[in-house]
Design a protein around this motif. Structure first.
Motif, short mmCIF file in Angstrom:
data_model
loop_
_atom_site.label_atom_id
_atom_site.label_comp_id
_atom_site.label_asym_id
_atom_site.label_seq_id
_atom_site.Cartn_x
_atom_site.Cartn_y
_atom_site.Cartn_z
N UNK A 65 0.83 -1.21 0.00
CA UNK A 65 0.00 0.00 0.00
C UNK A 65 0.86 1.26 0.00
N UNK A 66 1.84 1.31 0.91
CA UNK A 66 2.67 2.51 0.98
C UNK A 66 3.69 2.58 -0.15
N UNK A 67 4.05 1.46 -0.73
CA UNK A 67 4.92 1.49 -1.90
C UNK A 67 4.20 2.16 -3.07
N UNK A 68 2.95 1.77 -3.28
CA UNK A 68 2.16 2.36 -4.38
C UNK A 68 1.94 3.85 -4.13
N UNK A 69 1.56 4.21 -2.89
CA UNK A 69 1.33 5.63 -2.60
C UNK A 69 2.62 6.45 -2.70
N UNK A 70 3.73 5.88 -2.28
CA UNK A 70 5.00 6.60 -2.39
C UNK A 70 5.35 6.84 -3.86
N UNK A 71 5.12 5.84 -4.70
CA UNK A 71 5.36 6.04 -6.13
C UNK A 71 4.46 7.12 -6.70
N UNK A 72 3.20 7.16 -6.27
CA UNK A 72 2.28 8.20 -6.74
C UNK A 72 2.75 9.59 -6.30
N UNK A 73 3.16 9.72 -5.03
CA UNK A 73 3.68 11.01 -4.56
C UNK A 73 4.97 11.38 -5.30
N UNK A 74 5.83 10.41 -5.53
CA UNK A 74 7.09 10.67 -6.23
C UNK A 74 6.82 11.18 -7.65
N UNK A 75 5.93 10.54 -8.36
CA UNK A 75 5.59 10.98 -9.72
C UNK A 75 4.91 12.35 -9.68
N UNK A 76 4.05 12.56 -8.68
CA UNK A 76 3.38 13.85 -8.55
C UNK A 76 4.38 14.98 -8.39
N UNK A 77 5.37 14.78 -7.56
CA UNK A 77 6.37 15.83 -7.33
C UNK A 77 7.38 15.92 -8.47
N UNK A 78 7.73 14.79 -9.06
CA UNK A 78 8.67 14.84 -10.19
C UNK A 78 8.09 15.57 -11.39
#
Length: 170
Positions: A65-78
């Protein structure tokens, strides 16, 4: 959005631009590390017979769950998409996310470490589960450090109300 790296103003109609400097910031670097460590945790657990133990089901849920959300936040900020949705208080959202991830990773680490049995009849399961416990602990620490940095970003990197009012009106 004071304190967040790459806090340049982007017009709402412009296409997303890649912000490579975000990965060099403390929050960006930690997000990248969290993505790698989270992948290690859930892949190590998935490579075992985790479905036979309820504790590993919880570890699998938290890590995935947190791996997927972290990837989403990472892409959002990138891609600087956080600037397109300026009405969302991103520093506060990121701080709450990191704090919740830290607390839930504490429970996942404890459950994973407590469920490792050194007398397991399947030696490769023991090694993977022990490694998953270690990486869950390291991931928990990185989320805790991210909570600290996102708290500082939310508060404006140590500025207080008096200094921000003086600089705003000067």
């Amino acid at each position: 959005m004071a304190g967040l790296p790459g806090a340049r103003s982007a017009s709402p109609g412009s296409p997303p631009a890649l912000d490579g400097s975000f990965l060099l910031s403390p929050l960006g670097g930690l997000m990248g590390v969290q993505a790698v460590l989270g992948l290690l945790v859930w892949s190590l657990i998935a490579a075992t017979t985790y479905h036979l133990h309820a504790a590993y089901g919880w570890v699998m849920f938290v890590s995935l769950f947190f791996w997927i959300l972290t990837l989403l936040f990472l892409v959002t900020y990138l891609l600087q998409l956080h600037q397109k949705f300026y009405m969302v208080p991103w520093p506060l959202v990121l701080m709450i996310y990191n704090a919740v991830a830290t607390v839930l990773y504490i429970t996942a680490f404890v459950a994973c470490a407590a469920a490792v049995q050194p007398t397991s009849w399947r030696q490769w399961d023991y090694n993977r589960r022990a490694a998953a416990s270690f990486f869950a602990c390291v991931t928990m620490i990185t989320y805790g450090v991210s909570t600290f940095f996102s708290f500082r970003a939310w508060k404006g990197l140590g500025s207080n109300a008096a200094t921000s009012q003086v600089t705003d009106h000067a």
